[in-house]
Design a protein around this motif. Structure first.
Motif, PDB file in Angstrom:
ATOM      1  N   PHE A  32       0.816  -1.211   0.000  1.00 15.11           N
ATOM      2  CA  PHE A  32       0.000   0.000   0.000  1.00 15.11           C
ATOM      3  C   PHE A  32       0.852   1.264   0.000  1.00 15.11           C
ATOM      4  CE2 PHE A  32      -2.710  -3.311   1.977  1.00 15.11           C
ATOM      5  CZ  PHE A  32      -3.650  -3.384   0.963  1.00 15.11           C
ATOM      6  N   ALA A  33       2.038   1.197   0.581  1.00 11.31           N
ATOM      7  CA  ALA A  33       2.952   2.336   0.509  1.00 11.31           C
ATOM      8  C   ALA A  33       3.377   2.571  -0.937  1.00 11.31           C
ATOM      9  CB  ALA A  33       4.165   2.093   1.400  1.00 11.31           C
ATOM     10  N   ARG A  34       3.666   1.488  -1.649  1.00  8.64           N
ATOM     11  CA  ARG A  34       4.049   1.614  -3.062  1.00  8.64           C
ATOM     12  C   ARG A  34       2.873   2.100  -3.897  1.00  8.64           C
ATOM     13  NH1 ARG A  34       4.607  -2.895  -5.144  1.00  8.64           N
ATOM     14  NH2 ARG A  34       4.308  -4.374  -3.441  1.00  8.64           N
ATOM     15  N   ARG A  35       1.691   1.622  -3.579  1.00 10.52           N
ATOM     16  CA  ARG A  35       0.503   2.058  -4.318  1.00 10.52           C
ATOM     17  C   ARG A  35       0.230   3.539  -4.072  1.00 10.52           C
ATOM     18  NH1 ARG A  35      -4.610  -1.695  -3.617  1.00 10.52           N
ATOM     19  NH2 ARG A  35      -3.273  -3.043  -4.896  1.00 10.52           N
ATOM     20  N   ALA A  36       0.392   3.979  -2.831  1.00 10.82           N
ATOM     21  CA  ALA A  36       0.192   5.399  -2.507  1.00 10.82           C
ATOM     22  C   ALA A  36       1.154   6.267  -3.306  1.00 10.82           C
ATOM     23  CB  ALA A  36       0.374   5.623  -1.008  1.00 10.82           C
ATOM     24  N   GLU A  37       2.397   5.824  -3.381  1.00  7.74           N
ATOM     25  CA  GLU A  37       3.395   6.592  -4.138  1.00  7.74           C
ATOM     26  C   GLU A  37       3.006   6.683  -5.602  1.00  7.74           C
ATOM     27  OE1 GLU A  37       8.198   6.432  -5.175  1.00  7.74           O
ATOM     28  OE2 GLU A  37       7.287   4.931  -3.848  1.00  7.74           O
ATOM     29  N   ARG A  38       2.497   5.592  -6.160  1.00  9.29           N
ATOM     30  CA  ARG A  38       2.098   5.605  -7.565  1.00  9.29           C
ATOM     31  C   ARG A  38       0.906   6.528  -7.789  1.00  9.29           C
ATOM     32  NH1 ARG A  38       4.074   5.643 -12.511  1.00  9.29           N
ATOM     33  NH2 ARG A  38       2.682   4.693 -14.049  1.00  9.29           N
ATOM     34  N   PHE A  39      -0.071   6.494  -6.887  1.00  9.50           N
ATOM     35  CA  PHE A  39      -1.198   7.416  -7.007  1.00  9.50           C
ATOM     36  C   PHE A  39      -0.713   8.868  -7.012  1.00  9.50           C
ATOM     37  CE2 PHE A  39      -4.313   4.114  -5.296  1.00  9.50           C
ATOM     38  CZ  PHE A  39      -5.071   4.082  -6.458  1.00  9.50           C
ATOM     39  N   ARG A  40       0.280   9.170  -6.180  1.00  5.95           N
ATOM     40  CA  ARG A  40       0.779  10.549  -6.103  1.00  5.95           C
ATOM     41  C   ARG A  40       1.515  10.959  -7.370  1.00  5.95           C
ATOM     42  NH1 ARG A  40       1.159   9.092  -0.489  1.00  5.95           N
ATOM     43  NH2 ARG A  40      -0.212  10.512   0.657  1.00  5.95           N
ATOM     44  N   VAL A  41       2.155  10.014  -8.016  1.00  7.60           N
ATOM     45  CA  VAL A  41       2.805  10.304  -9.291  1.00  7.60           C
ATOM     46  C   VAL A  41       1.766  10.568 -10.374  1.00  7.60           C
ATOM     47  CG1 VAL A  41       4.209   9.287 -11.136  1.00  7.60           C
ATOM     48  CG2 VAL A  41       4.919   9.060  -8.750  1.00  7.60           C
ATOM     49  N   LEU A  42       0.679   9.810 -10.356  1.00 12.07           N
ATOM     50  CA  LEU A  42      -0.329   9.887 -11.416  1.00 12.07           C
ATOM     51  C   LEU A  42      -1.298  11.058 -11.259  1.00 12.07           C
ATOM     52  CD1 LEU A  42      -1.211   6.080 -11.574  1.00 12.07           C
ATOM     53  CD2 LEU A  42       0.011   7.370 -13.336  1.00 12.07           C
ATOM     54  N   ALA A  43      -1.496  11.531 -10.042  1.00 10.25           N
ATOM     55  CA  ALA A  43      -2.569  12.498  -9.769  1.00 10.25           C
ATOM     56  C   ALA A  43      -2.381  13.871 -10.403  1.00 10.25           C
ATOM     57  CB  ALA A  43      -2.748  12.631  -8.253  1.00 10.25           C
TER      58      ALA A  43
END
Length: 308
Positions: A32-43
């Protein structure tokens, strides 16, 4: 939308890598930490960037809930052996006795989100969920796990789904890869029996070039040969679609037989992609597939069928 040729190779013509194919890849405890980071890159600058930013905060809360999850009873060696022998998902959503601890994870997620910088509407939803009776939460969970995402209102779905994901990721990683076996039905998760959110064509190590399906619930990845429908397992009438002007990192694999599609993420084009996050960030492709009369072959638990 670009439609490439509908036949390329038969599945058996794809040369396997040297050595035995690893059929199952469990999620890491930092999922979930990795997923959060990816969401922040995409947003930033994305048409649904506000929602992706919200999901980054939610993934942060999921990671905290997973890190603090209490020890729970796990399947016994006898239960593990039975499921391996009969090719059944060990932690099947329809038969595994769901521990009430998943609601403790939900409560922690809600507390974390209540303290985050979120819009008033999110705070109202959090307050409403906190006050819901346990039986209503269990009803929503039952619906979500059975594939009826409309069982939860659009604003409540992400929170309940997030807690269920944390619970099943905890179980899967606590049991370990050796407990699971291939299923006869290749299109459902061998860990929990859920459908995939997307497929991933890997670009690293011995899995290079292989297609793995990524579970919408527990994020486990299991091998399935390419050019084969993940819904009906047909090998004829398979087509590939992508957005015009894209680099081809994400394509929709469509089946003429059952009229479904599932996105494929090609890590060789973008190694930072994550199944849940990049599936949501490529909704334009879903819209084009819907216009073509195609339906998704697997859910994204943060995508409500009725819209926001």
């Amino acid at each position: 939308m670009n439609n490439t040729e509908t036949r390329i190779l038969e599945p058996g013509q794809i040369a396997p890598p040297t050595g035995e194919i690893r059929f199952l890849l469990l999620p890491g405890r930092d999922l979930f930490a990795r997923r959060a980071e990816r969401f922040r890159v995409l947003a930033p600058g994305h048409p649904v960037g506000e929602y992706l930013g919200f999901l980054a905060l939610l993934a942060d809360a999921q990671q905290e809930a997973l890190d603090r999850f209490p020890p729970l009873p796990l399947p016994t060696p006898e239960e593990q052996a039975l499921c391996r022998r009969h090719g059944m998902p060990l932690l099947a959503v329809r038969s595994w006795p769901r521990n009430p601890a998943w609601r403790e994870g939900l409560a922690l997620i809600l507390r974390r989100m209540a303290g985050a910088d979120v819009p008033a509407a999110v705070r109202e939803t959090v307050d409403g969920l906190v006050s819901l009776p346990e039986n209503r939460l269990e009803e929503m969970a039952d619906g979500i796990l059975s594939g009826d995402l409309a069982a939860a209102p659009p604003r409540e779905l992400p929170f309940v789904a997030a807690a269920l994901q944390v619970y099943w990721v905890y179980l899967a990683t606590a049991v370990g890869e050796q407990a699971f076996a291939r299923l006869e039905a290749g299109g459902v998760c061998p860990v929990c029996g859920s459908h995939p959110a997307a497929g991933i064509v890997r670009a690293d190590g011995t899995e290079q070039g292989l297609r793995y399906l990524s579970c919408s619930l527990c994020a486990s990845q299991w091998h399935m040969v390419r050019i084969k429908c993940s819904a009906c397992e047909a090998t004829e009438g398979i087509g590939y679609y992508s957005l015009e002007g894209s680099n081809g990192a994400i394509k929709a694999e469509s089946c003429a037989g059952c009229n479904t599609y599932l996105k494929l993420l090609y890590l060789g084009k973008d190694g930072a992609m994550e199944a849940t996050a990049d599936d949501l960030a490529s909704l334009a492709l879903d819209m084009l597939m819907a216009e073509a009369g195609k339906v998704r072959g697997g859910p994204n638990l943060f995508l409500h069928p009725g819209g926001a």
